[in-house]
Design a protein around this motif. Structure first.
Motif, short mmCIF file in Angstrom:
data_model
loop_
_atom_site.label_atom_id
_atom_site.label_comp_id
_atom_site.label_asym_id
_atom_site.label_seq_id
_atom_site.Cartn_x
_atom_site.Cartn_y
_atom_site.Cartn_z
N GLY A 1 0.79 -1.23 0.00
CA GLY A 1 0.00 0.00 0.00
C GLY A 1 0.82 1.27 0.00
N SER A 2 2.14 1.15 -0.08
CA SER A 2 3.00 2.35 -0.04
C SER A 2 3.44 2.82 -1.42
N ALA A 3 3.07 2.09 -2.48
CA ALA A 3 3.46 2.49 -3.84
C ALA A 3 2.79 3.80 -4.23
N VAL A 4 3.55 4.66 -4.91
CA VAL A 4 3.04 5.97 -5.31
C VAL A 4 3.27 6.19 -6.79
N LEU A 5 2.21 6.58 -7.50
CA LEU A 5 2.31 6.98 -8.90
C LEU A 5 1.92 8.43 -9.01
N LEU A 6 2.85 9.26 -9.46
CA LEU A 6 2.57 10.67 -9.72
C LEU A 6 2.54 10.86 -11.23
N ASN A 7 1.39 11.30 -11.73
CA ASN A 7 1.20 11.45 -13.16
C ASN A 7 1.24 12.94 -13.52
N VAL A 8 2.32 13.35 -14.20
CA VAL A 8 2.44 14.74 -14.62
C VAL A 8 1.54 14.93 -15.83
N SER A 9 0.46 15.65 -15.63
CA SER A 9 -0.57 15.81 -16.64
C SER A 9 -0.57 17.24 -17.16
N ALA B 240 -4.67 -0.06 -4.10
CA ALA B 240 -3.60 0.00 -3.11
C ALA B 240 -2.51 1.00 -3.51
N VAL B 241 -2.50 1.41 -4.77
CA VAL B 241 -1.51 2.38 -5.24
C VAL B 241 -2.02 3.79 -5.02
N HIS B 242 -1.16 4.62 -4.47
CA HIS B 242 -1.52 6.02 -4.23
C HIS B 242 -1.25 6.82 -5.50
N PHE C 66 -4.46 12.67 1.59
CA PHE C 66 -5.87 12.84 1.27
C PHE C 66 -6.11 13.17 -0.20
N LEU C 67 -5.04 13.45 -0.95
CA LEU C 67 -5.18 13.81 -2.37
C LEU C 67 -5.15 12.59 -3.28
N LYS C 68 -5.24 11.40 -2.71
CA LYS C 68 -5.25 10.19 -3.53
C LYS C 68 -6.37 10.25 -4.56
N ASN C 69 -6.01 9.95 -5.81
CA ASN C 69 -6.93 9.91 -6.95
C ASN C 69 -7.51 11.28 -7.29
N LYS C 70 -6.83 12.34 -6.88
CA LYS C 70 -7.27 13.69 -7.20
C LYS C 70 -6.36 14.31 -8.27
N PHE C 71 -6.84 15.40 -8.85
CA PHE C 71 -6.06 16.19 -9.81
C PHE C 71 -5.77 17.54 -9.15
N VAL C 72 -4.49 17.87 -9.03
CA VAL C 72 -4.10 19.11 -8.35
C VAL C 72 -3.13 19.90 -9.22
N TRP C 73 -3.02 21.17 -8.90
CA TRP C 73 -2.06 22.03 -9.59
C TRP C 73 -0.89 22.32 -8.66
#
Length: 311
Positions: free
Chosen positions: A185-193, A228-230, A274-281
């Motif tokens: 549950g500690s894996a993190v994917l950051l998608n630069v969109s 499980a992926v953040h 808390f920003l899991k599965n969110k789109f932020v700037w």
């Protein structure tokens, strides 16, 4: 920021919306790699960044190294640029008292077998020592921006190639990364969109926008299939990089690469979970985001979709 026009590209930059009152163009103390909470979140992490040799990817790599990541691996097509960037990462990390493992992999992200081999190589190089066998963080940053133009009369081959590169590069990277990611549950994917994926149409910028929208939807599916992926997707800012072609004046591209670089490291902190599965700037003030945590978690705020339709 008021609406402006880049006369060279005939491109209208709209007034930038902001979820927070604070809107940043450059790094600030709350996202500094030297901040103890951020350093603690980065410590011991093995980070992989696609498109890491230049621009935003390079800045993200430097920020993770400055924060104390255990290893930073950068992927790109040009070995010489990767080596140059690796030296800069090492130097920047040393200034903060860190000496991470720096790995470069020259690879064409459009070739799945080559991408798989690159991730296997990275895992082998970071695989010694307790807890070091996982590639904890993937920053999917690679992409391409084509020449601008309207839908009518645009080169269909360029449009399809733009879609292909921006979607397939991320698809291959995510598929290659998952077998080496932690399963606790500690894996993190950051998608630069890009904000163009959700913003109102900006004249002449349609091919890049639809490619980023397709990429974003694919990442949404990945997040739903792998809870499980953040996963967090982000707009990095409007920045002068090689990806964007000709250098633009500051009123068109006012942001610096180190802003999204440091913002990405902040996204690993417990206060950003808390920003899991969110789109932020990256421009939005992180302290204000945290203050609005209950609103963001309890609603569809910062969730990509059709306004007013709850599905």
């Amino acid at each position: 920021m008021a609406s402006t026009v880049d006369t060279q590209a005939d491109f209208v930059v709209p007034e930038m919306p902001s979820f927070t009152k604070g809107y940043h163009h450059r790094p600030y103390p709350a996202i500094s790699p030297s901040r103890p909470e951020i350093a603690a979140a980065a410590a011991g992490k093995n980070v992989v960044i696609t498109g890491g040799g230049t621009g935003i990817g390079k800045a993200i790599a430097i920020a993770f190294a400055q924060a104390g990541a255990r290893s930073v691996a950068i992927l790109g097509r040009r070995a010489d640029r990767l080596q140059q960037t690796a030296a800069e990462i090492k130097s920047a990390a040393a200034e903060h008292g860190h000496s991470p493992i720096i790995i470069t992999e020259a690879v064409d992200l459009m070739q799945r077998d080559k991408v798989d081999s690159a991730f296997q190589s990275i895992q082998t190089k970071v695989g010694s020592g307790a807890g070091a066998t996982y590639l904890d963080v993937l920053v999917s940053n690679a992409g391409m921006a084509p020449g601008m133009g309207p839908v009518l009369g645009y080169d269909a081959n360029v449009m399809i190639e733009t879609l292909r590169i921006n979607v397939l590069s991320a698809f291959n990277a995510v598929n290659a990364w998952m077998p080496f990611s932690p399963q606790d549950g500690s894996a993190v994917l950051l998608n630069v969109s890009s904000m163009t994926a959700h913003a109102a149409p900006m004249i002449t910028n349609f091919p890049y926008s639809i490619a980023k929208a397709a990429n974003l939807k694919m990442i949404d599916f990945f997040a739903a299939e792998n809870p499980a992926v953040h996963v967090v997707s982000l707009q990095p800012g409007i920045i002068n990089t090689e990806l964007g072609g000709e250098e633009k004046p500051s009123y068109v591209a006012p942001d610096t690469t180190d802003l999204p670089g440091q913002f990405c490291v902040w996204l690993l902190t417990p206060e950003a979970r808390f920003l899991k599965n969110k789109f932020v700037w990256a421009n939005w003030d992180v302290e204000e985001l945290v203050a609005r945590k209950d609103e963001i978690v309890g609603t569809r705020a910062l969730t990509w979709g059709v306004e007013g339709v709850l599905v």
